[in-house]
Each structure stands twice: as C-alpha cells, then as structure tokens.
Design an enzyme around this catalytic site. Structure first.
Site, PDB file in Angstrom:
ATOM      1  N   HIS A 241       0.867  -1.264   0.169  1.00 27.69           N
ATOM      2  CA  HIS A 241       0.099  -0.122   0.093  1.00 27.69           C
ATOM      3  C   HIS A 241       0.825   1.291  -0.037  1.00 27.69           C
ATOM      4  O   HIS A 241       0.336   2.228  -0.685  1.00 27.69           O
ATOM      5  CB  HIS A 241      -0.951  -0.055   1.134  1.00 27.69           C
ATOM      6  CG  HIS A 241      -2.015  -1.132   0.905  1.00 27.69           C
ATOM      7  ND1 HIS A 241      -2.109  -2.307   1.578  1.00 27.69           N
ATOM      8  CD2 HIS A 241      -3.120  -0.913   0.217  1.00 27.69           C
ATOM      9  CE1 HIS A 241      -3.171  -3.056   1.150  1.00 27.69           C
ATOM     10  NE2 HIS A 241      -3.774  -2.278   0.313  1.00 27.69           N
TER      11      HIS A 241
ATOM     12  N   CYS B 150      -8.803  -3.395 -10.450  1.00 33.65           N
ATOM     13  CA  CYS B 150      -8.293  -2.237 -10.127  1.00 33.65           C
ATOM     14  C   CYS B 150      -6.988  -2.281  -9.340  1.00 33.65           C
ATOM     15  O   CYS B 150      -6.706  -1.321  -8.470  1.00 33.65           O
ATOM     16  CB  CYS B 150      -9.392  -1.486  -9.001  1.00 33.65           C
ATOM     17  SG  CYS B 150      -9.734  -2.729  -7.559  1.00 33.65           S
TER      18      CYS B 150
ATOM     19  N   ASP C 191      -4.000  -8.158  -4.297  1.00 29.21           N
ATOM     20  CA  ASP C 191      -4.067  -9.016  -3.102  1.00 29.21           C
ATOM     21  C   ASP C 191      -4.028 -10.516  -3.888  1.00 29.21           C
ATOM     22  O   ASP C 191      -3.570 -11.436  -3.187  1.00 29.21           O
ATOM     23  CB  ASP C 191      -5.470  -9.004  -2.195  1.00 29.21           C
ATOM     24  CG  ASP C 191      -4.878  -7.993  -0.914  1.00 29.21           C
ATOM     25  OD1 ASP C 191      -3.834  -8.114  -0.079  1.00 29.21           O
ATOM     26  OD2 ASP C 191      -5.612  -7.191  -0.998  1.00 29.21           O
TER      27      ASP C 191
ATOM     28  N   ARG D  74     -10.364   4.153  -1.645  1.00 26.69           N
ATOM     29  CA  ARG D  74      -9.680   3.310  -0.492  1.00 26.69           C
ATOM     30  C   ARG D  74     -10.153   4.030   0.666  1.00 26.69           C
ATOM     31  O   ARG D  74      -9.217   5.116   1.141  1.00 26.69           O
ATOM     32  CB  ARG D  74      -8.424   3.175  -0.781  1.00 26.69           C
ATOM     33  CG  ARG D  74      -7.965   2.072  -1.791  1.00 26.69           C
ATOM     34  CD  ARG D  74      -6.366   2.035  -1.785  1.00 26.69           C
ATOM     35  NE  ARG D  74      -5.998   0.691  -2.582  1.00 26.69           N
ATOM     36  CZ  ARG D  74      -5.481   0.719  -3.782  1.00 26.69           C
ATOM     37  NH1 ARG D  74      -5.473   1.883  -4.449  1.00 26.69           N
ATOM     38  NH2 ARG D  74      -5.064  -0.413  -4.387  1.00 26.69           N
TER      39      ARG D  74
ATOM     40  N   GLU E 187     -10.521 -10.695  -4.858  1.00 34.71           N
ATOM     41  CA  GLU E 187      -9.135 -10.768  -4.478  1.00 34.71           C
ATOM     42  C   GLU E 187      -8.731 -11.962  -3.657  1.00 34.71           C
ATOM     43  O   GLU E 187      -7.597 -12.010  -3.126  1.00 34.71           O
ATOM     44  CB  GLU E 187      -8.732  -9.504  -3.990  1.00 34.71           C
ATOM     45  CG  GLU E 187      -9.324  -9.090  -2.570  1.00 34.71           C
ATOM     46  CD  GLU E 187      -9.352  -7.569  -2.218  1.00 34.71           C
ATOM     47  OE1 GLU E 187      -8.369  -6.930  -2.316  1.00 34.71           O
ATOM     48  OE2 GLU E 187      -9.974  -7.014  -1.149  1.00 34.71           O
TER      49      GLU E 187
HETATM   50  C1  PEP Z   1      -6.028  -4.857  -4.501  1.00 32.09           C
HETATM   51  O1  PEP Z   1      -5.796  -5.745  -3.662  1.00 32.09           O
HETATM   52  O2  PEP Z   1      -5.810  -5.214  -5.697  1.00 32.09           O
HETATM   53  C2  PEP Z   1      -6.887  -3.800  -4.533  1.00 32.09           C
HETATM   54  C3  PEP Z   1      -7.063  -2.994  -5.216  1.00 32.09           C
HETATM   55  O3  PEP Z   1      -6.928  -3.449  -3.025  1.00 32.09           O
HETATM   56  P1  PEP Z   1      -5.452  -2.957  -2.089  1.00 32.09           P
HETATM   57  O4  PEP Z   1      -4.326  -2.750  -2.939  1.00 32.09           O
HETATM   58  O5  PEP Z   1      -6.139  -1.716  -1.320  1.00 32.09           O
HETATM   59  O6  PEP Z   1      -5.512  -4.219  -1.189  1.00 32.09           O
HETATM   60 MG    MG Z   2      -6.823  -5.755  -1.763  1.00 30.99          MG
END
Ligand code: PEP
Ligand code: MG
Length: 599
Positions: free
Chosen positions: A208, A514, A467, A314, A443
């Site tokens: 992140h 995404c 994820d 987010r 995910e």
């Molecule tokens: C992902 O896991 O691809 C996602 C979009 O969520 P995050 O990166 O916030 O875990």
């Molecule tokens: Mg995620």
C-alpha cells in the site's frame, strides 16, 4: 541546520558513493536524507524545532499524555504476550521503567523549558544523551539499554506524528530513508510535495505504501544493503529507481544530468492535455479508464487526468492520523468532498479494508501472526457491524443525488457476501434511502475461482490483483525477497483473469481491474486482449493508458491473446508480451519510450 537533520556540512568534501537497490516505484529524485524508523542519531527530527515560551506548558502536558499512551500500549502488549505465553513478556517492563525514570522525564522537561525545543526534538536530544552514556559505559548490560532507549524514544515520537493530524513539513526537498518496512503512514505523515524519493529496507511493488508513492509520483527503491552505514541523516542523496542506483554526495555533474531529464514529464503533460475525453479502440470499442483514489484531493487529480469515473475509493485512508474511529460527520464530509469533485461521473466507494497493513492506531486489533490472512475487511465488518453501519449510513447520505456504488473487499464466500449485502439493505431501509448498486472486490482465490456463483447476487465486479496475486502465489506483496514469485504475467494467473473476465462478460456484469497491474502500460494491450473494458488505475497513469488503447484494435488484441494457452513460463510470457506490444504498438513505442516502464 535548517531542516533539522544532523549537521554534515563540515568543510571536508564528502566522497561520492554509489549504492545498488531494487526498483519499487520508478523515477528519480534528489534531496537531503531524512531518516524514519530506528534512527535515534537523527537530532531535531522535526523541522520547526523551536517553540515560544507560551508553548512550553502545552508541550509538557503533551509529554505526560504520550507517556501515558505508551505505558498503556506496553501494558496491553505484555497482557497479549502473556496470554499467548510464547515469550516472557516481563522484559517489556524495562520500557515502563524508562517512561517513568525521573532523570529522563526531568531532562526532557528541562530541554523544552530552557532550550525551547519542541517535544519531539527534546525527546530525541535527551534520548541521544542517554544512549551516548550507555554506550560509553563499557558494560554489556548498559549497552543493551541503548536499544531499549531507541524503542521508547521512537514509540513516544510516533504518537506525535499521528496525533496532530497534520503532516510534518520540510524546509527543503528530502529523500526519506525508511529503516524498516515502508508503510503508508510514512508518506501520509509528511508533506508530500517535499518528498523526492524513498529508500526502504523492504517493501514490494504493490504494498500500500508503494501504491501511494506511485500515485504521488515519488520513486521508491528497496533492498539497499546496510543503508545506515553509507547514508547519514542530512546527506545529499540522488535516487535513480529505474536503474536501481543511489548516489550519496553525488558529483554536481551527476545531479545536473538528472535535472535535465524532462522528457517523460513533457510527454505526460501532452497526453494529459489530450485525454480529458473518452477513449475508443481503433475499431470503435469504448474502454473506460477510471481512477483509484485515497484522499479527497486525489479527486482533483482524477478529473485533471481525464478519469471516466472513480473505480476505487480506498476509504481506510480516512482513518490515518486519527485518534479514534471517524464519526458519521467525518465520513460524510469525506464522501461529499470526493463525490462533489467527481464531475458527476460514477464513483465506487469501497468499504474500509481494515487489517493487513492498514491498521488504525486506535483500533483494538488482536496480535496476528499472519495479518494479511487474518481478521480483515469484510471479516471485521460482519463482526463489528456497528463500525460499518456508521460508514454505510454516511455513504448513503452523501451519495444522494450522485451516481455511486458500494464495493466490499476481501469477500471469500457467497454466504459472507449475502450477509454483507443484507446488512447494507437493512441500513438503507432504516434510512428510507434506495439500495445502491453493490459489488464484490474479487481478491481472494476461493471467490474468484467461483465467480460464476456470485453473478446473480452482484451488480458489478472488480478484480483486486494486488491481493489476488499474493494469495494465489503465497508470496507476500510487501516482501521484496519473494517478489520474483509475485508476478502478474505468470501464465496460470493470466488464465484465471481471462476466465473471470469471460464469466462477467457472459453474465452482462461490468467488471474492472483495480489492482496495480491495470495501471502499468506494459499490460494494457494484454488486458484489452483478455476482454477487459474497464480499467481502474492511479490518476497519473490514465493519459498513457488511454493513448495506448486508442492505438490498438480490440479484435486484433483479442485474436493475439489465444497464445497465452501455450506459454508455460513467466519469462516466456514476458518475452511474448513485449513482442506483442512491439507488434501492435510499434510506432507508438518509438514516440513514447515508456510503455515498458511507465512514465
Ligand atoms: C487489490 O488488492 O488489488 C486492491 C485493489 O486493494 P488494495 O491494494 O487496497 O488491497
Ligand atoms: Mg486488496
């Protein structure tokens, strides 16, 4: 010294050094090293260190408050460890002893009131004095106490950065040197406009923190060995993440060479000016390119970069730098700010993905050995509906009159999803508001492999590749050591993505990707070929992704893709993909040499 780094400006010329690391976020940046983590040597870590006489009282009160907070946190940790009875927690009592040590308290209070240093600087200065004394004592017992002092000092300082809610400012550009795993707070706690690059001990490309850094165009490099032996706080540093180089005390001509590199920025600006409009492939298929965002100000970026809507908010960043759960009003203000800036386009708001590496300081999270596999997102939601009721109610109220939908992260089973959706419906009917469109963020492998069974229960789907890849490959997205396994062009992974897109398309349900994979220009042709019609990416990536889409034919990309069935290894897949890009985007690649790296 001006920005509070320790003084390295002695007249002797510093020897230039070159270190090697691994690129996490590409780009280059130049500034003064500013250390985060276990770096007690860094005196005057706050930039505006001086306070006025009137502020002395409040600094001393804050000192007592944060000592109380730290004591409570250590006591809780001791209780948790006792419960697990895996280690003898009594060693942690030493931290409490330091917090209550009259000599430590007295010296900090004196430094604040006599030297008129602010609290952070006073704590660091006094801790440094203690450490010097411990280290020169000669006995191993006292030497060990230095690391305890570092722990307590950093613990106390950590409350300061999170409690003001304001990001710390720097007087001049900095390169953050993170002496542990890089976290989102490291970026959110400081004035981003002054962060030119980050050097971190560890951190994967889709952590992140890396996602945030990328969206703010801050290059990140990891895996530099023995960083603190080579770089000291305040040193001049130039990071070239693309080549994996860190120049310490760079020669003037090296800096000059980089300062002249403006080609990427020029191209980016040209594309940004061009792509405020929707994009179609050469054969007329409309592809939406939406934006991912975290902070309210990102919504402006999304609009300026020509986003066709917002594909992912987010919302857990609403929790950062807070002392307690946001109230409904705080939630409401956040959604209203985003929706009102969204130029009337669709906006997908994701319920808070608490857990993993996104744990608010105030949230009473049990100690977990595997946080990414633990109590996270919908799993917390279904148990702590009170928290999520506040969030859902605020989204419903803010969404009135806007085109928006709600997305739920980390769904594993259909049963979980049905329960979550029923709860959203219950809140909507309590508030006498219409039920919004609701969808799943796929995910977790179990969910995506059974996507078909979700189809009649969802309004839309999105794939969270960040994820998903880590769970499918059992390779931690934050761990650069296992990055070699964490790869979006792994043949087995691409076949799963292709099937999911097909399932959604066959069922007439909109599907986006995404995760970070969708924002990298290397993958654009591939994803269009796999049938993707909705990308959701960081705002800065939008113009180049649209430019690529406008240069390809949907049919031609789809036809080429059948090849992925016969490719067996990741290396072969990458070679094939580069070849495919060259074939389908030849001229564009000559004009814009950033398709393989990103701008
Ligand atoms: C992902 O896991 O691809 C996602 C979009 O969520 P995050 O990166 O916030 O875990
Ligand atoms: Mg995620």
């Amino acid at each position: 010294m001006k920005n509070g780094q320790s003084d390295n400006s002695a007249a002797v010329k510093k020897e230039p050094k070159e270190l090697a690391g691994e690129s996490v976020v590409s780009g280059w940046g130049h500034g003064k090293a500013y250390f985060i983590g276990r770096t007690i040597q860094q005196q005057d870590a706050t930039i505006e260190a001086a306070i006025s006489r009137e502020e002395v009282g409040s600094e001393i009160i804050r000192f007592n408050e944060i000592r109380d907070n730290a004591r409570k946190d250590y006591q809780k940790l001791i209780q948790d460890l006792d419960r697990e009875s895996t280690v003898d927690a009594s060693i942690l009592n030493i931290y409490e002893n330091i917090l209550d040590d009259p000599a430590f308290i007295g010296q900090v209070v004196e430094t604040i009131s006599v030297k008129l240093f602010n609290l952070e600087t006073s704590i660091r200065t006094v801790s440094n004095d203690f450490i010097k004394r411990f280290e020169s004592s000669g006995t191993s017992y006292f030497k060990e106490r230095s690391s305890d002092m570092v722990e307590v000092c950093e613990k106390l300082v950590s409350y300061l950065s999170s409690e003001s809610g304001r990001a710390k400012t720097f007087a001049e550009p900095v390169v953050l040197v993170v002496l542990r795993t890089f976290t989102p707070t490291d970026i959110l706690s400081y004035d981003r406009s002054k962060i030119r690059a980050v050097i971190t001990m560890s951190g994967g490309k889709t952590s992140h923190a890396a996602i945030l850094a990328r969206s703010y165009n801050i290059p990140v490099i990891s895996g530099v060995r023995n960083i603190s032996d080579h770089i000291k706080p305040g040193d001049e540093v130039l990071v070239d993440s693309d080549k994996g180089n860190v120049f310490v005390h760079p020669e003037a001509y090296v800096v000059e060479r980089y300062l002249k590199q403006t080609h990427g920025e020029t191209i980016y600006k040209e594309l940004k000016a061009k792509w405020s409009r929707p994009v179609y492939t050469r054969d007329g298929v409309r592809i939406e390119v939406l934006a991912n965002l975290s902070l309210t100000e990102d919504a402006n970026e999304a609009v300026e970069n020509g986003a066709d809507g917002i594909g992912l908010v987010r919302t857990e960043y609403l929790l950062s730098n807070r002392k307690e759960m946001p109230t409904e009003e705080a939630h409401l203000a956040y959604y209203e700010a985003i929706l009102s800036k969204g130029a009337g386009k669709h906006c997908t708001i994701r319920l808070m993905d608490i857990g993993g590496d996104k744990i608010p300081q105030f949230f009473d999270m049990p100690q977990e050995f595997n946080p990414f596999m633990g109590w996270r997102a919908i799993r917390i939601f279904l148990e702590r509906k009170d928290i999520f009721e506040t969030q859902v109610a605020a989204i419903l109220k803010a969404g009135k009159g806007y085109d928006y939908s709600i997305m739920v992260p980390m769904v594993t089973t259909l049963q979980e999803w049905i329960e979550a959706k029923a709860f959203i419906r219950e809140i909507a009917s309590k508030l006498e508001m219409p039920m919004p469109k609701c969808g799943v963020l796929f995910e977790v492998p179990l969910a995506i492999l059974e996507m078909g069974t979700f189809m009649k229960e969802i309004d839309f789907a999105s794939i969270g590749t960040n994820d998903l890849i880590q769970y499918l490959s059992a390779a931690d997205r934050n761990n650069s050591k296992v990055n070699y396994l964490y790869n979006p062009v792994e043949p087995a992974f691409l076949r799963i993505i292709r099937n999911s897109i097909k399932v959604a398309n066959d069922n007439g349900k909109p599907l986006s990707i995404c995760g970070e994979m969708a924002g990298h220009p290397l993958h654009t042709v591939l994803l269009v070929g796999l049938g993707l019609r909705r990308f959701s990416v960081m705002p800065r990536s939008i113009p180049l992704i649209k430019e690529i889409i406008s240069n390809i034919s949907f049919a031609e990309a789809a036809e080429s893709i059948s090849h992925i069935d016969v490719i067996e290894s990741m290396d072969d897949m990458l070679a094939w993909l580069k070849n495919l890009n060259a074939r389908l985007l030849g001229d564009l690649m000559k004009r814009i040499p950033y398709i393989e790296t990103g701008i």
